[in-house]
Design a protein around this motif. Structure first.
Motif, PDB file in Angstrom:
ATOM      1  N   PRO A 388     -10.988 -73.998 -62.730  1.00 20.81           N
ATOM      2  CA  PRO A 388     -11.914 -73.855 -61.731  1.00 20.81           C
ATOM      3  C   PRO A 388     -11.309 -74.411 -60.331  1.00 20.81           C
ATOM      4  CG  PRO A 388     -12.365 -75.552 -63.297  1.00 20.81           C
ATOM      5  CD  PRO A 388     -11.321 -74.855 -63.952  1.00 20.81           C
ATOM      6  N   ALA A 389     -10.180 -75.089 -60.700  1.00 21.63           N
ATOM      7  CA  ALA A 389      -9.439 -75.541 -59.384  1.00 21.63           C
ATOM      8  C   ALA A 389      -9.061 -74.522 -58.441  1.00 21.63           C
ATOM      9  CB  ALA A 389      -8.706 -76.477 -59.446  1.00 21.63           C
ATOM     10  N   THR A 390      -8.221 -73.441 -59.362  1.00 23.00           N
ATOM     11  CA  THR A 390      -7.470 -72.449 -58.796  1.00 23.00           C
ATOM     12  C   THR A 390      -8.108 -71.051 -58.660  1.00 23.00           C
ATOM     13  OG1 THR A 390      -6.157 -71.882 -60.735  1.00 23.00           O
ATOM     14  CG2 THR A 390      -5.539 -73.674 -58.798  1.00 23.00           C
ATOM     15  N   GLY A 391      -9.308 -70.994 -59.749  1.00 18.79           N
ATOM     16  CA  GLY A 391      -9.771 -69.728 -60.018  1.00 18.79           C
ATOM     17  C   GLY A 391      -9.151 -68.657 -60.888  1.00 18.79           C
ATOM     18  N   SER A 392      -8.009 -69.316 -61.224  1.00 21.05           N
ATOM     19  CA  SER A 392      -7.004 -68.419 -61.999  1.00 21.05           C
ATOM     20  C   SER A 392      -7.242 -68.266 -63.585  1.00 21.05           C
ATOM     21  CB  SER A 392      -5.637 -68.828 -61.795  1.00 21.05           C
ATOM     22  OG  SER A 392      -5.285 -70.196 -62.129  1.00 21.05           O
ATOM     23  N   VAL A 393      -6.939 -67.173 -64.285  1.00 20.15           N
ATOM     24  CA  VAL A 393      -7.056 -67.053 -65.604  1.00 20.15           C
ATOM     25  C   VAL A 393      -6.084 -67.637 -66.392  1.00 20.15           C
ATOM     26  CG1 VAL A 393      -7.417 -65.409 -67.613  1.00 20.15           C
ATOM     27  CG2 VAL A 393      -8.641 -64.942 -65.313  1.00 20.15           C
ATOM     28  N   THR A 394      -6.282 -68.587 -67.531  1.00 25.36           N
ATOM     29  CA  THR A 394      -5.210 -69.389 -68.086  1.00 25.36           C
ATOM     30  C   THR A 394      -5.308 -69.041 -69.558  1.00 25.36           C
ATOM     31  OG1 THR A 394      -7.078 -71.145 -68.672  1.00 25.36           O
ATOM     32  CG2 THR A 394      -5.660 -71.203 -66.607  1.00 25.36           C
ATOM     33  N   GLY A 395      -6.182 -68.163 -69.905  1.00 24.48           N
ATOM     34  CA  GLY A 395      -5.922 -67.694 -71.419  1.00 24.48           C
ATOM     35  C   GLY A 395      -7.218 -66.530 -71.745  1.00 24.48           C
ATOM     36  N   ARG A 396      -7.065 -65.622 -72.678  1.00 28.37           N
ATOM     37  CA  ARG A 396      -8.099 -65.143 -73.106  1.00 28.37           C
ATOM     38  C   ARG A 396      -8.123 -64.860 -74.898  1.00 28.37           C
ATOM     39  NH1 ARG A 396      -9.362 -58.403 -71.524  1.00 28.37           N
ATOM     40  NH2 ARG A 396     -10.380 -58.010 -73.659  1.00 28.37           N
ATOM     41  N   ASN A 397      -9.075 -64.947 -75.376  1.00 25.96           N
ATOM     42  CA  ASN A 397      -9.362 -64.777 -76.863  1.00 25.96           C
ATOM     43  C   ASN A 397     -10.443 -64.065 -77.066  1.00 25.96           C
ATOM     44  OD1 ASN A 397      -9.069 -65.646 -79.685  1.00 25.96           O
ATOM     45  ND2 ASN A 397     -10.345 -66.999 -79.483  1.00 25.96           N
ATOM     46  N   ASP A 398     -10.108 -62.818 -77.819  1.00 28.86           N
ATOM     47  CA  ASP A 398     -11.307 -61.848 -78.064  1.00 28.86           C
ATOM     48  C   ASP A 398     -11.517 -62.437 -79.550  1.00 28.86           C
ATOM     49  OD1 ASP A 398     -10.591 -60.754 -75.875  1.00 28.86           O
ATOM     50  OD2 ASP A 398     -10.304 -58.655 -76.674  1.00 28.86           O
ATOM     51  N   VAL A 399     -13.056 -62.289 -79.527  1.00 28.71           N
ATOM     52  CA  VAL A 399     -13.479 -62.800 -81.023  1.00 28.71           C
ATOM     53  C   VAL A 399     -14.646 -61.768 -81.372  1.00 28.71           C
ATOM     54  CG1 VAL A 399     -12.952 -65.186 -80.730  1.00 28.71           C
ATOM     55  CG2 VAL A 399     -15.164 -64.214 -79.802  1.00 28.71           C
ATOM     56  N   THR A 400     -14.753 -61.384 -82.647  1.00 26.13           N
ATOM     57  CA  THR A 400     -15.721 -60.801 -83.158  1.00 26.13           C
ATOM     58  C   THR A 400     -16.921 -61.413 -83.418  1.00 26.13           C
ATOM     59  OG1 THR A 400     -14.066 -59.300 -84.213  1.00 26.13           O
ATOM     60  CG2 THR A 400     -16.253 -58.998 -84.962  1.00 26.13           C
ATOM     61  N   PRO A 401     -18.371 -60.998 -82.792  1.00 24.11           N
ATOM     62  CA  PRO A 401     -19.339 -61.805 -83.038  1.00 24.11           C
ATOM     63  C   PRO A 401     -19.931 -61.652 -84.512  1.00 24.11           C
ATOM     64  CG  PRO A 401     -19.924 -59.746 -81.908  1.00 24.11           C
ATOM     65  CD  PRO A 401     -18.296 -59.686 -82.104  1.00 24.11           C
ATOM     66  N   PRO A 402     -20.816 -62.377 -85.093  1.00 26.81           N
ATOM     67  CA  PRO A 402     -21.434 -62.297 -86.079  1.00 26.81           C
ATOM     68  C   PRO A 402     -22.272 -61.033 -86.336  1.00 26.81           C
ATOM     69  CG  PRO A 402     -22.684 -64.010 -84.963  1.00 26.81           C
ATOM     70  CD  PRO A 402     -21.327 -63.640 -84.159  1.00 26.81           C
ATOM     71  N   PRO A 403     -22.683 -60.731 -87.290  1.00 33.37           N
ATOM     72  CA  PRO A 403     -23.820 -59.421 -87.461  1.00 33.37           C
ATOM     73  C   PRO A 403     -25.062 -59.846 -86.446  1.00 33.37           C
ATOM     74  CG  PRO A 403     -23.016 -60.267 -89.567  1.00 33.37           C
ATOM     75  CD  PRO A 403     -22.572 -61.240 -88.597  1.00 33.37           C
ATOM     76  N   HIS A 404     -25.449 -58.832 -86.083  1.00 39.12           N
ATOM     77  CA  HIS A 404     -26.670 -58.857 -84.699  1.00 39.12           C
ATOM     78  C   HIS A 404     -27.902 -59.117 -85.696  1.00 39.12           C
ATOM     79  CE1 HIS A 404     -28.699 -58.280 -81.355  1.00 39.12           C
ATOM     80  NE2 HIS A 404     -29.793 -57.501 -81.866  1.00 39.12           N
ATOM     81  N   GLU A 405     -28.291 -60.477 -85.294  1.00 36.19           N
ATOM     82  CA  GLU A 405     -29.641 -60.908 -85.747  1.00 36.19           C
ATOM     83  C   GLU A 405     -30.285 -61.621 -84.336  1.00 36.19           C
ATOM     84  OE1 GLU A 405     -29.677 -63.844 -88.880  1.00 36.19           O
ATOM     85  OE2 GLU A 405     -28.180 -62.532 -90.075  1.00 36.19           O
ATOM     86  N   PRO A 406     -31.679 -61.635 -84.298  1.00 36.64           N
ATOM     87  CA  PRO A 406     -32.280 -62.258 -83.283  1.00 36.64           C
ATOM     88  C   PRO A 406     -32.082 -63.684 -82.901  1.00 36.64           C
ATOM     89  CG  PRO A 406     -33.721 -60.614 -84.105  1.00 36.64           C
ATOM     90  CD  PRO A 406     -32.522 -60.796 -85.059  1.00 36.64           C
ATOM     91  N   GLY A 407     -31.656 -63.959 -81.639  1.00 36.66           N
ATOM     92  CA  GLY A 407     -31.324 -65.397 -81.228  1.00 36.66           C
ATOM     93  C   GLY A 407     -29.996 -66.139 -81.750  1.00 36.66           C
ATOM     94  N   LEU A 408     -29.198 -65.329 -82.575  1.00 34.01           N
ATOM     95  CA  LEU A 408     -27.990 -65.766 -83.246  1.00 34.01           C
ATOM     96  C   LEU A 408     -26.728 -65.792 -82.241  1.00 34.01           C
ATOM     97  CD1 LEU A 408     -26.455 -66.859 -85.589  1.00 34.01           C
ATOM     98  CD2 LEU A 408     -25.847 -64.484 -86.382  1.00 34.01           C
ATOM     99  N   LEU A 409     -26.696 -64.691 -81.519  1.00 29.64           N
ATOM    100  CA  LEU A 409     -25.596 -64.735 -80.405  1.00 29.64           C
ATOM    101  C   LEU A 409     -25.557 -65.876 -79.414  1.00 29.64           C
ATOM    102  CD1 LEU A 409     -24.925 -60.800 -79.634  1.00 29.64           C
ATOM    103  CD2 LEU A 409     -23.479 -62.636 -80.941  1.00 29.64           C
ATOM    104  N   PRO A 410     -26.550 -66.152 -78.932  1.00 33.24           N
ATOM    105  CA  PRO A 410     -26.877 -67.128 -77.900  1.00 33.24           C
ATOM    106  C   PRO A 410     -26.351 -68.418 -78.601  1.00 33.24           C
ATOM    107  CG  PRO A 410     -28.683 -66.132 -77.503  1.00 33.24           C
ATOM    108  CD  PRO A 410     -28.169 -65.533 -79.012  1.00 33.24           C
ATOM    109  N   VAL A 411     -26.751 -69.142 -79.780  1.00 28.67           N
ATOM    110  CA  VAL A 411     -26.027 -70.250 -80.166  1.00 28.67           C
ATOM    111  C   VAL A 411     -24.775 -69.991 -80.792  1.00 28.67           C
ATOM    112  CG1 VAL A 411     -26.371 -71.635 -82.484  1.00 28.67           C
ATOM    113  CG2 VAL A 411     -28.423 -70.440 -81.420  1.00 28.67           C
ATOM    114  N   TRP A 412     -24.119 -68.830 -81.121  1.00 28.46           N
ATOM    115  CA  TRP A 412     -22.722 -68.685 -81.477  1.00 28.46           C
ATOM    116  C   TRP A 412     -22.030 -68.904 -80.403  1.00 28.46           C
ATOM    117  CZ3 TRP A 412     -19.489 -64.572 -80.237  1.00 28.46           C
ATOM    118  CH2 TRP A 412     -18.174 -64.325 -80.764  1.00 28.46           C
ATOM    119  N   LEU A 413     -22.409 -68.505 -79.073  1.00 29.79           N
ATOM    120  CA  LEU A 413     -21.547 -68.393 -77.759  1.00 29.79           C
ATOM    121  C   LEU A 413     -21.542 -69.727 -77.314  1.00 29.79           C
ATOM    122  CD1 LEU A 413     -22.635 -65.043 -76.061  1.00 29.79           C
ATOM    123  CD2 LEU A 413     -20.405 -65.810 -76.742  1.00 29.79           C
ATOM    124  N   SER A 414     -22.605 -70.442 -77.672  1.00 23.95           N
ATOM    125  CA  SER A 414     -22.701 -72.102 -77.023  1.00 23.95           C
ATOM    126  C   SER A 414     -21.664 -72.763 -77.942  1.00 23.95           C
ATOM    127  CB  SER A 414     -24.132 -72.410 -77.264  1.00 23.95           C
ATOM    128  OG  SER A 414     -24.192 -73.697 -76.724  1.00 23.95           O
TER     129      SER A 414
END
Length: 471
Positions: A388-414
């Motif tokens: 946040p000090a420079t605004g530069s990207v320092t890393g990237r990690n692609d992850v597969t989400p869990p199976p779609h269920e209502p309310g699950l993704l917000p908890v998982w991302l948190s």
């Protein structure tokens, strides 16, 4: 016609009791209709309603009302809410004008439907910091008249105040219909005596006479008056900028002086104000130098001051939206930036999306290698680390989400440590669940590479459009 025997999500008062689609009052077991059947309407009369508990903390309650119709009250309410949101505050806008709900049109939300859960309703999101609820969202036919008596209207207002899951708000702005009848009475009683009134008038005497009664109405109920706004205080020529009075000038300001209340400001007529409302957008989408935006500035600033600094729950840290404008000594509420730009500020050592953390993780749903427009049905999430000090990207990690269920993704991302989610489209419930967990949400982003979206966001140049998946 929407009569008292027809139903919106249950009974005509909005309750969920009884069977769906066509219950009558005789077959409904809700409290509102119990009162109608046994004739005990007195419980709903002046002095009998008490404050209710809302779903979430509300810091400041601002009720926009007027004793006179046609004075531009809804326009003032909408632009007040947008101005506060542009200043970094988390804002809810509640439209309780049962017979003429105009807020959906003014914000370009006509045809939108809120999400209804088992025990709560979820407001419709507009831009980043503003959520909206209106009876207009529930009317299937725009030509349908709503024919309800007082107790039914009061039941709906109570339901909106107790069952809409706003989350934590800095400000709740309520747009009331004109007069001193059922709707404004119920709103002020249910919100309590800490709700402050913003009273709108036009300059001419016939409007001032009726608005004077609104001042007495608020005082009799024990609610403080934030101040009086004089709308239509002259006509601004769009070519030369000259202000021409259309009515005897100063009626609103004279009323404020007579009643000993604050005069908040004068808003002129301008062709852009009419065209913006018809097009469903706010004039904050123009520029800070627009005469209407400049006229709104002191009104927004005064409203923002109703919340003590220690109570602000979602205000951004200093940046282009909160730094004093050169030569003005005024805060972001008086100098808004163009709303088609991303609400976040430029890189800073304590970026608002980090919630005070020294690191920043932005989650973006992707399909292929561009942003996926459907938050809940993406191939994977790109979790991008940013300094946040420079605004530069320092890393990237692609992850597969869990199976779609209502309310699950917000908890998982948190749990993955996301501070911010940038999406093209997202349902109201998913957004509410993310925000409850302290994860900020930006909706309406374009289908572009995740790194490009992050770079634009950190530079304050990310353009946001409509929610492509608001269900």
């Amino acid at each position: 016609m929407q009569s008292e025997e027809q139903h919106t999500g249950g009974c005509s008062a909005g309750c969920s009791s009884g069977s769906s689609g066509g219950n009558t009052q005789q077959g409904c077991s809700c409290e509102t209709h119990d009162e109608q059947r046994d004739g005990s309407v007195a419980a709903q009369t002046f002095g009998e309603e008490g404050p209710v508990k809302t779903l979430g903390h509300i810091g400041s309650k601002l009720v926009v009302l007027s004793g006179k119709g046609g004075v531009g009250k809804s326009t003032v309410a909408v632009n007040l809410a947008v101005g506060l949101a542009r200043a970094g505050r988390r804002v809810g806008l509640l439209d309780v004008d049962v017979h003429g709900p105009s807020v959906p049109r003014l914000l370009g939300l006509t045809g939108t439907r809120p999400m209804i859960g088992e025990d709560a309703m979820y407001p419709v999101g507009w831009r980043n910091n503003l959520s909206v609820m209106s009876l207009g969202f529930f009317l299937p036919d725009p030509e349908q008249a709503v024919i309800w008596r007082g107790p039914v209207k009061m039941g709906l207002i109570r339901q909106f105040l107790t069952e809409v899951r706003w989350g934590d708000l800095d400000h709740l702005v309520v747009d009331c219909p004109p007069g001193t009848g059922d709707e404004p009475l119920s709103v002020l009683q249910l919100l309590g005596t800490d709700a402050q009134a913003v009273i709108v008038t036009t300059p001419q005497g016939v409007a001032v006479d009726d608005v004077r009664r609104s001042v007495g109405f608020c005082r009799e109920l024990g609610n403080p008056i934030l101040g009086i706004v004089e709308n239509m205080g002259g006509y601004v020529c769009p070519k030369c900028g000259e202000l021409t009075p259309l009515f005897p000038a100063g009626g609103g300001e004279a009323l404020a002086a007579e009643q000993g209340v604050t005069f908040l400001g004068r808003i002129p007529l301008h062709p852009d104000l009419t065209s913006a409302g018809d097009a469903g957008r706010s004039l904050y989408e123009a520029d800070a130098a627009h005469p209407i935006v400049r006229a709104l500035a002191p009104i927004v600033e005064r409203a923002a001051a109703t919340l003590h600094a220690s109570d602000i729950r979602h205000e951004s840290t200093p940046g282009p939206q909160s730094e004093a404008a050169p030569g003005t000594g005024k805060t972001a509420a008086t100098m808004p930036t163009a709303p088609t730009r991303n609400e976040s500020c430029a890189p800073a050592t304590n970026h608002p999306d980090t919630n005070g953390d020294t690191t920043m993780k932005i989650a973006i749903p992707v399909a292929g290698d561009v942003l996926c427009q459907h938050f809940g049905h993406c191939e994977r999430f790109a979790l991008i680390d940013v300094d946040p000090a420079t605004g530069s990207v320092t890393g990237r990690n692609d992850v597969t989400p869990p199976p779609h269920e209502p309310g699950l993704l917000p908890v998982w991302l948190s749990e993955k440590g996301a501070n911010l989610v940038i999406a093209g489209g997202m349902g109201a419930r998913a957004r509410a669940l993310l925000e409850e967990r302290g994860v900020k949400v930006l909706i309406g982003a374009p289908a572009a590479a995740p790194e490009a979206i992050v770079a634009a966001h950190m530079a304050g140049t990310l353009t946001l459009g409509a929610n492509t998946c608001d269900h």
